[in-house]
Design a protein around this motif. Structure first.
Motif, PDB file in Angstrom:
ATOM      1  N   THR A   2       0.926  -1.072  -0.022  1.00 32.38           N
ATOM      2  CA  THR A   2      -0.008   0.110  -0.066  1.00 32.38           C
ATOM      3  C   THR A   2       0.802   1.344  -0.025  1.00 32.38           C
ATOM      4  O   THR A   2       2.087   1.168   0.601  1.00 32.38           O
ATOM      5  N   GLY A   3       0.460   2.354  -0.499  1.00 30.04           N
ATOM      6  CA  GLY A   3       1.037   3.534  -0.574  1.00 30.04           C
ATOM      7  C   GLY A   3       0.729   4.578   0.384  1.00 30.04           C
ATOM      8  O   GLY A   3       1.668   5.514   0.556  1.00 30.04           O
ATOM      9  N   PHE A   4      -0.359   4.326   1.051  1.00 26.04           N
ATOM     10  CA  PHE A   4      -0.761   5.542   2.005  1.00 26.04           C
ATOM     11  C   PHE A   4      -1.716   5.105   2.955  1.00 26.04           C
ATOM     12  O   PHE A   4      -2.688   4.289   2.509  1.00 26.04           O
ATOM     13  N   VAL A   5      -1.387   5.101   4.421  1.00 20.58           N
ATOM     14  CA  VAL A   5      -2.158   4.892   5.344  1.00 20.58           C
ATOM     15  C   VAL A   5      -2.499   6.102   6.283  1.00 20.58           C
ATOM     16  O   VAL A   5      -1.345   6.539   6.754  1.00 20.58           O
ATOM     17  N   PRO A   6      -3.630   6.833   6.379  1.00 16.51           N
ATOM     18  CA  PRO A   6      -3.717   7.686   7.247  1.00 16.51           C
ATOM     19  C   PRO A   6      -3.493   7.767   8.845  1.00 16.51           C
ATOM     20  O   PRO A   6      -3.437   6.698   9.199  1.00 16.51           O
ATOM     21  N   SER A   7      -3.416   8.821   9.235  1.00 17.00           N
ATOM     22  CA  SER A   7      -3.259   8.867  10.970  1.00 17.00           C
ATOM     23  C   SER A   7      -4.482   8.456  11.554  1.00 17.00           C
ATOM     24  O   SER A   7      -5.477   8.911  11.050  1.00 17.00           O
ATOM     25  N   ILE A  60       2.698  -2.579   8.920  1.00 16.49           N
ATOM     26  CA  ILE A  60       2.702  -1.255   8.533  1.00 16.49           C
ATOM     27  C   ILE A  60       2.151  -0.643   9.944  1.00 16.49           C
ATOM     28  O   ILE A  60       2.657   0.429  10.356  1.00 16.49           O
ATOM     29  N   ASN A  63       4.165  -0.737  12.931  1.00 13.30           N
ATOM     30  CA  ASN A  63       5.271   0.433  12.850  1.00 13.30           C
ATOM     31  C   ASN A  63       4.609   1.746  13.141  1.00 13.30           C
ATOM     32  O   ASN A  63       5.539   2.788  13.533  1.00 13.30           O
ATOM     33  N   MET A  64       3.537   1.791  12.838  1.00 12.22           N
ATOM     34  CA  MET A  64       2.830   3.350  13.332  1.00 12.22           C
ATOM     35  C   MET A  64       2.547   3.209  14.644  1.00 12.22           C
ATOM     36  O   MET A  64       2.369   4.304  15.278  1.00 12.22           O
ATOM     37  N   TYR A  65       1.714   2.241  15.263  1.00 13.15           N
ATOM     38  CA  TYR A  65       1.171   2.353  16.532  1.00 13.15           C
ATOM     39  C   TYR A  65       1.307   0.877  17.161  1.00 13.15           C
ATOM     40  O   TYR A  65       1.417  -0.077  16.715  1.00 13.15           O
TER      41      TYR A  65
ATOM     42  N   GLU B  93       6.269   7.550   8.396  1.00  9.69           N
ATOM     43  CA  GLU B  93       5.622   6.685   9.036  1.00  9.69           C
ATOM     44  C   GLU B  93       4.335   6.866   9.508  1.00  9.69           C
ATOM     45  O   GLU B  93       3.550   5.977   9.843  1.00  9.69           O
ATOM     46  N   ASN B  94       4.041   8.223   9.908  1.00  7.92           N
ATOM     47  CA  ASN B  94       2.756   8.358  10.514  1.00  7.92           C
ATOM     48  C   ASN B  94       2.407   9.575  10.236  1.00  7.92           C
ATOM     49  O   ASN B  94       2.806  10.637  10.523  1.00  7.92           O
ATOM     50  N   PRO B  95       1.468   9.961   9.057  1.00  4.99           N
ATOM     51  CA  PRO B  95       0.891   9.047   8.327  1.00  4.99           C
ATOM     52  C   PRO B  95       1.702   8.064   7.408  1.00  4.99           C
ATOM     53  O   PRO B  95       2.865   8.782   7.166  1.00  4.99           O
ATOM     54  N   TYR B  96       1.456   6.763   7.184  1.00  6.77           N
ATOM     55  CA  TYR B  96       2.488   6.056   6.343  1.00  6.77           C
ATOM     56  C   TYR B  96       2.069   6.441   5.033  1.00  6.77           C
ATOM     57  O   TYR B  96       0.851   6.479   4.328  1.00  6.77           O
ATOM     58  N   ALA B  97       3.093   7.081   4.322  1.00  7.78           N
ATOM     59  CA  ALA B  97       3.002   7.242   2.924  1.00  7.78           C
ATOM     60  C   ALA B  97       4.380   7.181   2.244  1.00  7.78           C
ATOM     61  O   ALA B  97       5.518   7.304   2.746  1.00  7.78           O
ATOM     62  N   GLN B  98       4.449   6.946   1.020  1.00  5.19           N
ATOM     63  CA  GLN B  98       5.422   6.773   0.018  1.00  5.19           C
ATOM     64  C   GLN B  98       5.383   7.771  -0.973  1.00  5.19           C
ATOM     65  O   GLN B  98       4.505   7.468  -1.856  1.00  5.19           O
TER      66      GLN B  98
END
Lengths: 448, 372
Positions: A2-7, A60, A63-65, B93-98
């Motif tokens: 995946t390319g993007f995961v929001p906070s 992923i 790594n964030m929380y 890392e937070n938000p996770y983005a490439q």
């Protein structure tokens, strides 16, 4: 990948976070987002917990929380685990976060009432979220069961069209799309607001994994000094308490008021439902701090247990108890087998249920009593055998009563309780319990 | 000798392009993860679901880099991108983005919107390991859906999209549609878009105000014979592989300029080819002769496109031009050769009804048609 995961936002449900992932992913269908998030296509997203994650997404997210933080602060874990034993709490926390276990295996999750069937939201909180973050999201504290108003804005929650259960959930429904412009209905009832605030404070409080005092003990001491408990503390008037609680909360306008059965089970310690506990505690005037951080001594806890009924006491030495109960069980089994337990003397089938009843044993005890179980095995017989035995006994009794008069099937049927449709399985066994003459007579009655 | 093609001497154009690209990337990066970007993301999603939607971000950076072929636009862009971060993905890392600094795609020859959007997704997939393009093809996504998806991906993952060969827009009737789609993409994603193309692209964008606004940017022509050109020639002359290296004289500079008209790509080619000819023929010297042979024999196809500005040349330079072939002579009765007069040819064409331009060219006259 995946390319993007929001906070994740404060007090946001993990389900809502996943919905926003779907929104910002650019996928046209939520099915594609679910394939990114979940382990396989058979997994459903969980509305109240996390669900079984795909390993890539799991990495992923970790790594964030920290996963424990997600479970504690972004799922409904505090609602279900608040008042259970510490060991179960810790086990549930681990299994939800690392094994992605189904929550139904860890907690008692009751069916939802009408008011809790859909995800709820506060229209003013949604407006605040849009102003602050640019989008609305599903708040965790809005989904507390049996709570339908926002303590921040003092207004009623609105039920969305999205079901709150996870069982029939196959899509992701973001709050930003589901929440519509609705008229705000303000609540003025101060007691209702106070109770809602009480529930929220308990829900939001940090989970305690050390203090293992049972909630029933805390509620017991909450009743001290009230009209519901005698001065000695040995007698409690649960009936009166339940009636008063029901009257009180009906007046407030609570959706789901605790029943007497629920109150009783909670006070006895066999249930710890969040809403029921809050209702009892709030009514008794137990403060949030006392409920969450009780300071009862060992002595006090012991004295609560002493007031409970004796049949709830567990034997300390099962082996000794087993040996002591052998003659009691033997007599009870014999009485049941030979028909000494009922007025007409009809022999019955020796079952575990009847043994517990006539021996005065608590349920499931035979599981720990091998010698007593042997007695049960010795008296074991099939239904067909028992019917045959009954028929023979009834025939002889009726024949003795009627002397020279003929015996009819209806005389046999009423007393024995055996049906003609079972004749096929009974006839071959008659010879075991009667001589040929009686067996043939019974056979001819069955074949009529 | 192939190393000569890797020579890069930064020019004023390079600095300007670098500056433009860097600022565009920075501008795009500042928009990421803002409240407006999140609102725009939600509006894009509404669009994908077929619901009513608005535009929140508004017009972002869109600019053009226009110039004739061979002046070094693509090379300058590539160098600028490499200096600005290149293909290094920015991972948060937070938000996770490439976040991909730059996506470079070619404008499809048929101006297909779908083709361009799929090319963007394909580049994103290669950089980040996602499968957007595969999913779009599998689901037979419509153009509207593709624009929605690319908008979301660009909003979260791309800083700058460079679309090369934009002259294809002018050559195809789908060009207007493509530009409109790009406008939609810019409005929905806040990503910066750089259009790179030949000078004819300018004529296309001049047609409408909204097109002109989108193509504000850098416009270049071939180099003049200035210090940079001389410096470049000197650099190239330092890469001589012949047995007898020669010095760069002003006459050679002039000759090189006349052969290349200031186009860097042709200059490099001329010198490379001249050296090859010198080595293969045994002359082993890079001089006027080998340069002229290289120009006449190896660079025939570019001669039509190199506009030579006529100027007074010194006697040592003898650049031949294809246009100026020897004028045919007619033989008089007394055996002398006299130049054919143009008026004679014109008279002849009127009598015979033939094309006068064709006849003049055949006789060796240089003819240029101009619009009146």
């Amino acid at each position: 990948m995946t390319g993007f995961v929001p906070s994740i936002y404060p007090d946001e449900l993990v389900y809502s976070w996943f919905c926003r992932y779907y929104v910002h992913s650019g996928y046209t269908a939520s099915k594609t987002a679910l394939e990114d998030l979940l382990y396989n296509r058979h997994c459903n997203p969980s509305k109240e917990f996390i669900g079984h994650l795909n390993p890539t997404m799991e990495q992923i997210i970790k790594n964030m929380y920290p996963i424990d933080e997600l479970v504690l602060e972004h799922t409904m874990f505090p609602q279900y685990a608040r008042f259970i034993k510490c060991i179960k709490k810790k086990d549930a926390l681990y299994r939800l976060g690392h094994d992605f276990c189904d929550a139904h295996l860890l907690f008692t999750i009751l069916p939802r009432s009408e008011g809790d069937k859909y995800l709820k939201y506060c229209p003013l909180c949604a407006a605040d979220d849009r102003k602050q973050y640019g989008e609305a999201y599903w708040h965790r504290k809005h989904q507390i069961r049996n709570r339908d108003l926002c303590t921040k804005h003092r207004c009623k929650f609105i039920n969305s069209k999205i079901t709150a259960t996870s069982s029939q959930t196959f899509t992701l429904n973001p709050a930003e799309t589901a929440i519509e412009e609705e008229e705000t209905v303000y609540i003025e009832n101060p007691l209702k607001l106070e109770f809602a605030s009480y529930m929220e404070q308990i829900f939001k409080a940090p989970m305690d994994f050390e203090n293992d005092i049972a909630i029933s003990d805390i509620l017991y001491y909450g009743m001290e000094g009230t009209k519901y408990m005698s001065s000695t503390g040995k007698t409690r008037n649960t009936q009166m308490l339940a009636e008063d609680i029901q009257k009180y909360y009906r007046k407030i306008g609570l959706n789901e008021v605790a029943s007497i059965y629920q109150i009783q089970r909670t006070l006895l310690g066999s249930r710890s439902d969040f809403s029921i506990v809050c209702q009892i505690a709030f009514y008794l005037g137990i403060s949030v701090h006392s409920l969450l951080y009780p300071s009862l001594s060992e002595r006090q806890i012991l004295s609560v247990q002493e007031t409970r009924c004796s049949k709830e006491e567990t034997p300390e030495d099962w082996k000794q108890y087993d040996e002591e109960m052998v003659p009691v069980l033997e007599k009870a089994a014999s009485d049941i087998y030979h028909g000494n337990i009922n007025d007409m003397g009809r022999p019955e089938r020796v079952s575990e249920r009847l043994l517990y009843k006539y021996a005065g044993l608590a349920n499931h005890r035979l599981e720990n009593m091998p010698k007593c179980r042997e007695i049960l095995s010795r008296y074991k017989e099939s239904y067909a055998q028992n019917w045959a035995r009954r028929l023979v006994w009834v025939y002889r009794k009726v024949k003795a009563d009627k002397v020279d008069k003929p015996v009819f099937w209806c005389d046999i049927r009423e007393l024995s309780g055996v049906k003609k449709k079972n004749a096929d399985v009974v006839i071959p066994l008659l010879g075991q319990y009667a001589d040929k003459t009686d067996a043939d007579a019974i056979k001819s009655l069955l074949n009529l | 000798m192939d190393a000569m093609t890797d020579i890069y001497v930064p020019s004023q154009m390079s600095y300007e392009i670098y500056s433009k690209i860097y600022m565009a990337m920075l501008h795009s990066l500042k928009k990421k993860q803002t409240k407006d970007a999140i609102q725009q993301g939600n509006q894009n999603h509404r669009r994908l679901q077929g619901l009513e939607y608005n535009s929140v971000l508004g017009g972002a950076d869109s600019f053009s880099i226009i110039g004739p072929s061979g002046i070094g636009k693509s090379t300058a862009i590539a160098k600028s991108i490499a200096l600005s971060g290149g293909n290094q993905i920015i991972t948060t890392e937070n938000p996770y983005a490439q976040i991909i600094p730059c996506i470079n795609v070619q404008c499809p020859h048929d101006c297909s919107v779908k083709g361009l959007l799929l090319a963007v997704l394909s580049q994103v997939d290669m950089a980040t390991g996602t499968e957007y393009e595969k999913l779009a093809v599998k689901n037979r996504a419509s153009i509207d859906n593709l624009i929605g998806t690319v908008s979301q991906v660009a909003l979260n993952n791309i800083l700058l999209i460079v679309i090369d060969e934009c002259q294809n827009i002018c050559r195809n009737k789908g060009g207007v549609n493509l530009v409109a789609s790009m406008t939609q993409l810019i409005n929905a994603s806040g990503v910066s878009i750089c259009l790179v193309g030949l000078p004819e692209t300018e004529m296309f964008f001049e047609q409408e105000m909204q097109l002109a606004r989108r193509s504000v940017g850098l416009s270049y022509s071939a180099l003049s014979c200035n210090d940079y050109f001389i410096q470049f020639c000197e650099t190239l002359f330092s890469y001589q592989y012949v047995a007898h290296p020669s010095k760069l004289t002003p006459e050679l500079i002039e000759l090189l300029y006349e052969c290349t008209s200031g186009i860097i790509a042709i200059l490099v080619s001329v010198i490379m080819e001249a050296q090859q000819i010198a080595i293969l023929t045994g002359k082993e010297k890079l001089n006027k002769e080998t340069i002229l042979i290289a120009y006449k024999e190896r660079l025939k196809n570019v001669q039509d496109f190199v506009k030579v500005i006529p100027k007074k040349r010194s006697q040592t330079s003898s650049a031949a031009k294809k246009d100026m072939m020897d004028i045919q002579k007619e033989v008089h009765d007394d055996g002398t050769y006299v130049d054919i007069q143009a008026v004679t040819i014109i008279k002849q064409s009127r009598e015979c009804g033939e094309d006068v331009i064709k006849l003049l060219k055949e006789r060796g006259f240089f003819v240029e048609e101009v619009a009146v």
